[in-house]
Structures are given as C-alpha cells and as structure tokens.
Motif scaffolding. Structure first.
Motif, PDB file in Angstrom:
ATOM      1  N   LEU A 323       8.989 -13.810  -2.835  1.00  0.00           N
ATOM      2  CA  LEU A 323       8.773 -12.527  -3.507  1.00  0.00           C
ATOM      3  C   LEU A 323       7.692 -12.676  -4.575  1.00  0.00           C
ATOM      4  O   LEU A 323       6.772 -11.832  -4.670  1.00  0.00           O
ATOM      5  CB  LEU A 323      10.078 -12.028  -4.136  1.00  0.00           C
ATOM      6  N   ALA A 324       7.782 -13.727  -5.373  1.00  0.00           N
ATOM      7  CA  ALA A 324       6.786 -13.959  -6.425  1.00  0.00           C
ATOM      8  C   ALA A 324       5.389 -14.132  -5.831  1.00  0.00           C
ATOM      9  O   ALA A 324       4.411 -13.582  -6.352  1.00  0.00           O
ATOM     10  CB  ALA A 324       7.178 -15.192  -7.243  1.00  0.00           C
ATOM     11  N   ILE A 325       5.317 -14.858  -4.726  1.00  0.00           N
ATOM     12  CA  ILE A 325       4.019 -15.072  -4.059  1.00  0.00           C
ATOM     13  C   ILE A 325       3.441 -13.748  -3.574  1.00  0.00           C
ATOM     14  O   ILE A 325       2.248 -13.469  -3.756  1.00  0.00           O
ATOM     15  CB  ILE A 325       4.175 -16.063  -2.880  1.00  0.00           C
ATOM     16  N   LYS A 326       4.289 -12.905  -2.961  1.00  0.00           N
ATOM     17  CA  LYS A 326       3.820 -11.620  -2.430  1.00  0.00           C
ATOM     18  C   LYS A 326       3.344 -10.687  -3.545  1.00  0.00           C
ATOM     19  O   LYS A 326       2.353  -9.970  -3.392  1.00  0.00           O
ATOM     20  CB  LYS A 326       4.922 -10.947  -1.609  1.00  0.00           C
ATOM     21  N   ILE A 327       4.068 -10.688  -4.671  1.00  0.00           N
ATOM     22  CA  ILE A 327       3.645  -9.866  -5.811  1.00  0.00           C
ATOM     23  C   ILE A 327       2.305 -10.366  -6.338  1.00  0.00           C
ATOM     24  O   ILE A 327       1.380  -9.579  -6.583  1.00  0.00           O
ATOM     25  CB  ILE A 327       4.700  -9.901  -6.942  1.00  0.00           C
ATOM     26  N   HIS A 328       2.189 -11.693  -6.477  1.00  0.00           N
ATOM     27  CA  HIS A 328       0.944 -12.293  -6.978  1.00  0.00           C
ATOM     28  C   HIS A 328      -0.210 -11.971  -6.043  1.00  0.00           C
ATOM     29  O   HIS A 328      -1.305 -11.572  -6.489  1.00  0.00           O
ATOM     30  CB  HIS A 328       1.121 -13.807  -7.120  1.00  0.00           C
ATOM     31  N   GLN A 329       0.023 -12.118  -4.734  1.00  0.00           N
ATOM     32  CA  GLN A 329      -1.028 -11.842  -3.747  1.00  0.00           C
ATOM     33  C   GLN A 329      -1.464 -10.386  -3.786  1.00  0.00           C
ATOM     34  O   GLN A 329      -2.651 -10.079  -3.637  1.00  0.00           O
ATOM     35  CB  GLN A 329      -0.530 -12.198  -2.340  1.00  0.00           C
ATOM     36  N   TRP A 330      -0.487  -9.489  -3.980  1.00  0.00           N
ATOM     37  CA  TRP A 330      -0.816  -8.056  -4.007  1.00  0.00           C
ATOM     38  C   TRP A 330      -1.834  -7.754  -5.097  1.00  0.00           C
ATOM     39  O   TRP A 330      -2.795  -7.012  -4.866  1.00  0.00           O
ATOM     40  CB  TRP A 330       0.447  -7.230  -4.220  1.00  0.00           C
ATOM     41  N   PHE A 331      -1.632  -8.346  -6.263  1.00  0.00           N
ATOM     42  CA  PHE A 331      -2.541  -8.059  -7.375  1.00  0.00           C
ATOM     43  C   PHE A 331      -3.836  -8.876  -7.309  1.00  0.00           C
ATOM     44  O   PHE A 331      -4.787  -8.579  -8.027  1.00  0.00           O
ATOM     45  CB  PHE A 331      -1.823  -8.275  -8.714  1.00  0.00           C
ATOM     46  N   GLN A 332      -3.863  -9.896  -6.416  1.00  0.00           N
ATOM     47  CA  GLN A 332      -5.091 -10.677  -6.224  1.00  0.00           C
ATOM     48  C   GLN A 332      -6.006 -10.050  -5.179  1.00  0.00           C
ATOM     49  O   GLN A 332      -7.211 -10.293  -5.158  1.00  0.00           O
ATOM     50  CB  GLN A 332      -4.738 -12.110  -5.797  1.00  0.00           C
ATOM     51  N   LYS A 333      -5.423  -9.240  -4.300  1.00  0.00           N
ATOM     52  CA  LYS A 333      -6.208  -8.623  -3.228  1.00  0.00           C
ATOM     53  C   LYS A 333      -7.108  -7.533  -3.785  1.00  0.00           C
ATOM     54  O   LYS A 333      -6.783  -6.870  -4.764  1.00  0.00           O
ATOM     55  CB  LYS A 333      -5.274  -8.022  -2.171  1.00  0.00           C
ATOM     56  N   ASP A 334      -8.231  -7.355  -3.126  1.00  0.00           N
ATOM     57  CA  ASP A 334      -9.174  -6.323  -3.560  1.00  0.00           C
ATOM     58  C   ASP A 334      -8.801  -4.996  -2.892  1.00  0.00           C
ATOM     59  O   ASP A 334      -9.500  -4.497  -2.007  1.00  0.00           O
ATOM     60  CB  ASP A 334     -10.605  -6.746  -3.187  1.00  0.00           C
ATOM     61  N   LEU A 335      -7.659  -4.438  -3.321  1.00  0.00           N
ATOM     62  CA  LEU A 335      -7.164  -3.201  -2.721  1.00  0.00           C
ATOM     63  C   LEU A 335      -7.451  -2.027  -3.650  1.00  0.00           C
ATOM     64  O   LEU A 335      -7.164  -2.087  -4.848  1.00  0.00           O
ATOM     65  CB  LEU A 335      -5.654  -3.299  -2.475  1.00  0.00           C
ATOM     66  N   SER A 336      -8.013  -0.976  -3.100  1.00  0.00           N
ATOM     67  CA  SER A 336      -8.283   0.225  -3.882  1.00  0.00           C
ATOM     68  C   SER A 336      -6.960   0.939  -4.176  1.00  0.00           C
ATOM     69  O   SER A 336      -6.241   1.303  -3.250  1.00  0.00           O
ATOM     70  CB  SER A 336      -9.223   1.156  -3.109  1.00  0.00           C
ATOM     71  N   ARG A 337      -6.675   1.150  -5.467  1.00  0.00           N
ATOM     72  CA  ARG A 337      -5.416   1.826  -5.830  1.00  0.00           C
ATOM     73  C   ARG A 337      -5.380   3.228  -5.254  1.00  0.00           C
ATOM     74  O   ARG A 337      -4.312   3.692  -4.791  1.00  0.00           O
ATOM     75  CB  ARG A 337      -5.262   1.873  -7.363  1.00  0.00           C
ATOM     76  N   GLU A 338      -6.503   3.922  -5.254  1.00  0.00           N
ATOM     77  CA  GLU A 338      -6.513   5.288  -4.731  1.00  0.00           C
ATOM     78  C   GLU A 338      -6.352   5.316  -3.211  1.00  0.00           C
ATOM     79  O   GLU A 338      -5.698   6.199  -2.668  1.00  0.00           O
ATOM     80  CB  GLU A 338      -7.804   6.013  -5.145  1.00  0.00           C
ATOM     81  N   GLU A 339      -6.922   4.315  -2.540  1.00  0.00           N
ATOM     82  CA  GLU A 339      -6.758   4.241  -1.082  1.00  0.00           C
ATOM     83  C   GLU A 339      -5.303   3.945  -0.720  1.00  0.00           C
ATOM     84  O   GLU A 339      -4.755   4.537   0.218  1.00  0.00           O
ATOM     85  CB  GLU A 339      -7.673   3.143  -0.515  1.00  0.00           C
ATOM     86  N   ILE A 340      -4.690   3.039  -1.467  1.00  0.00           N
ATOM     87  CA  ILE A 340      -3.271   2.736  -1.268  1.00  0.00           C
ATOM     88  C   ILE A 340      -2.443   3.992  -1.498  1.00  0.00           C
ATOM     89  O   ILE A 340      -1.523   4.306  -0.735  1.00  0.00           O
ATOM     90  CB  ILE A 340      -2.809   1.607  -2.217  1.00  0.00           C
ATOM     91  N   ARG A 341      -2.751   4.717  -2.546  1.00  0.00           N
ATOM     92  CA  ARG A 341      -2.031   5.952  -2.863  1.00  0.00           C
ATOM     93  C   ARG A 341      -2.101   6.938  -1.702  1.00  0.00           C
ATOM     94  O   ARG A 341      -1.100   7.532  -1.296  1.00  0.00           O
ATOM     95  CB  ARG A 341      -2.630   6.581  -4.130  1.00  0.00           C
TER      96      ARG A 341
END
Length: 368
Positions: A323-341
């Motif tokens: 779980l910690a790894i997945k949370i860390h990876q999520w915030f390391q990825k170059d994901l657009s917050r608006e696109e995710i939304r």
C-alpha cells in the motif's frame, strides 16, 4: 397500462434514494422495505409515491432473518417481483419456492457470486439463485463467476451500483478548488481521504501505518477520515502512537452532501484498504481516484470502476508495504490531476448511476 412491480428490500438505505426515486418516476413500482439495518440512515419514505409499507425484519439465528409481511405479498395482484437477493433472508426462499408453481416472475437484486464461497455456500447459492427468473448483478466479475458455475448468461443482468447521482451531479458542476486543507493542516502536503463507516473490515489502520512508513521515507501526507464507527477510538490511539496528530483529521459523520463534495474534490487520493464498496462511487463522483486491495474475491463489486493510472490502483491484499509503495508511486507518476478527475467523472457518468441502472432494469421488466 404497465403492470405493477413489487419491490421488496431489506431496508430503505438513504444512499439508495437515487435509484429508488428514478424507479418510482419511470416504472410502475410499489416499494416495501425492512424496518432496520444497524446504524444506516433511512431515506424519507415521502420521497417515493410508490411506498406502500414497512416490513419487520425478524432476526432468527446468525445472519439469518425473516421479513414479516413479505410472503403475503406474493399472493397479492403482482405478476413481477424484484427482491433483494440475500440467501439468509428465509422469507425470500419461500417466495422463490412458491414462484416455481406459479406464472409469477421473481427477479433477485444481488451481489451474486464473490469467488470465496465454500462448497456448502456454493450449493446453497446455486439452489437459491436457480429459483429466480433472473438476477440483477452489481458487476461483470460476479456474472463471469456465475456463468462458470453453470448459470445461463441470459438470466444474468449487470446493472452496477450508484449513489444519489442527480443531487451529486448538480453539486459537482459547482465545485471549485478551495483552501479547506491548507487552512486546517497549515501545510500543502498531498491529501489522502477515506469516507465510510469506521469498521474492522475496512482495515483503516493500514492507512495510518502506510502514512507513518512514508513519513519516515520523506513523503509527508495528510489524511482526512469522514465517518464514525466502532474503530474510531482504536484509530485515534494509533494516530497518537504514530505521531500523526497534526496530519490526521477526523471529520466525523457527515450527511451534508455539499460539504462531503468539498472534502472529496479537494483531496488527492482515496485509500480504501478493505473492501471498497460505495466509497469508490462517492469519491470517483467528485473526481478523486481510489487505491484498494487486489483480492477481488474479498472485494465489493465497485472495484470494477477502477482502472490503473486512470481512476486508481490496487495494492497487494493485506500488505501495508505494498500500500505504501502504491501511494508513493501514485505521487511520483507524472499524472495530470485534471485528467484523472475527468477519468473519474467519466466512469460514473457512463455506468455507475441510476439512469443506467433503471434503463437496464426496464429492458428486463418491460422489454424496452
């Protein structure tokens, strides 16, 4: 004039108002609800013009119960029934049994199959569901499992799940970013959120353990928990033990939808370590992705709304490290917050809403 349909449900959960109200408006439906279900809030019966009667849920043994007044409804002038498909409701068994010797049609609304059933439970479920005319299911996963168990695909109808979409879509259109979290936490760290009842099965201490672990690794996070329940005291003690007092906000139980929407919309990521359920519907509705576990046999059907890197992710079941790894990876990825939304909005607007559900139910019940 369309035939009246008799709907019998275990309880009038407030979060079912959206789909029940649309059925009330678009179908000829009489509603009968059980009288109690732990601490879940009841919807206002005045919202449904088709509401007829409250039935008494009589506890028998273990999880089994009887709905007093339900069986007599089978002998009323209804030709079609939609009943919550809980095999531990013994009055439903009797209604199904009577339907075998009748031209009346009984449809069950159910989770169907999980994939964790023992031999005995499989046998019980096969007998129970085989007596129904058809089964409305919350997801494709359950349908595939039931087909493997020998059920005819033509009897299985996937209608997914929903919350009060009409109210929520109106609120969503007005949402804008606010400083609710910087003002409360006095920092600008990413915000994790959970909304739902604080119960053991949700395994919410995993979030705190992951938050502590990530803090030790240099990733500082805030956590917002909306809801009350049996685990509140235990979780509060863990917050103090882990030194997270300044980074965890227990909002408490909240029913005011505008306030809930603001909390969810302004968060970055929802974490649901146990079964995800309607938590996913709520957070995706307001544009926040979800991380939950990957053991689908122990999941609720709403996990199907999650697509990796689009609307969420999955961690290894019962592994705080994962779980910690997945949370860390999520915030390391170059994901657009608006696109995710927008991704989150899209899946709810496409399938997980009352319009889709009632459209599918009408096709089965009325042929269009």
């Amino acid at each position: 004039m369309r035939e009246k349909i008799c709907l019998i449900y275990n309880y009038a959960q407030h979060y079912r108002l959206g789909v029940f109200k649309l059925m009330d408006q678009q179908m000829e439906c009489d509603f009968y609800f059980g009288d109690k279900m732990s601490d879940v809030k009841k919807l206002d019966y005045n919202e449904l013009k088709g509401f007829k009667k409250e039935l008494k849920n009589v506890p028998l043994f273990s999880n089994f119960y009887w709905q007093k007044g339900a069986v007599s409804l089978f002998f009323k002038d209804y030709k079609k029934y939609i009943i919550l498909g809980e095999y531990y409701c013994l009055s439903t068994w009797l209604i199904l049994f009577f339907s075998i010797f009748s031209s009346k049609k009984v449809y069950l609304w159910s989770h169907g199959w999980y994939g964790k059933e023992s031999f005995v439970i499989k046998l019980i479920k096969k007998i129970f569901f085989s007596m129904a005319t058809g089964i409305f299911l919350y997801g494709e996963y359950a349908k595939k499992l039931m087909i493997k168990e020998g059920f005819k695909p033509s009897k299985l109808y996937v209608i997914y799940n929903s919350l009060n979409y009409k109210e929520q879509i109106g609120i969503r259109k007005k949402l804008i970013k606010s400083d609710i979290y910087p003002d409360h936490f006095e920092n600008k760290f990413p915000v994790l959120i959970f909304i739902g009842r604080l119960t053991k099965v949700k395994k919410l201490h995993y979030i705190l353990e992951a938050q502590k672990k990530l803090r030790e690794q240099g990733l500082l996070l805030n956590l917002v928990i909306i809801g009350n329940g049996e685990e509140k005291e235990f979780l509060s003690s863990k917050v103090l033990e882990y030194g997270l007092k300044d980074y965890v906000w227990f909002v408490g139980q909240l029913y005011e939808e505008n306030a809930i929407a603001e909390y969810i919309f302004n968060a970055d990521l929802c974490i649901s370590p146990g079964n995800v359920g309607l938590t996913a519907m709520h957070t995706l509705m307001y544009g926040t992705p979800v991380i939950t576990h990957n053991n689908f046999a122990l999941q609720m059907p709403e996990f199907e709304a999650l697509t990796i890197d689009k609307t969420g992710d999955f961690f290894e079941h019962e592994s705080v490290s994962s779980l910690a790894i997945k949370i860390h990876q999520w915030f390391q990825k170059d994901l657009s917050r608006e696109e995710i939304r927008e991704n989150c909005y899209h899946i709810i607007d496409k399938k997980f809403n009352p319009d889709f559900q009632v459209s599918e139910i009408k096709k089965v019940m009325y042929g269009y």
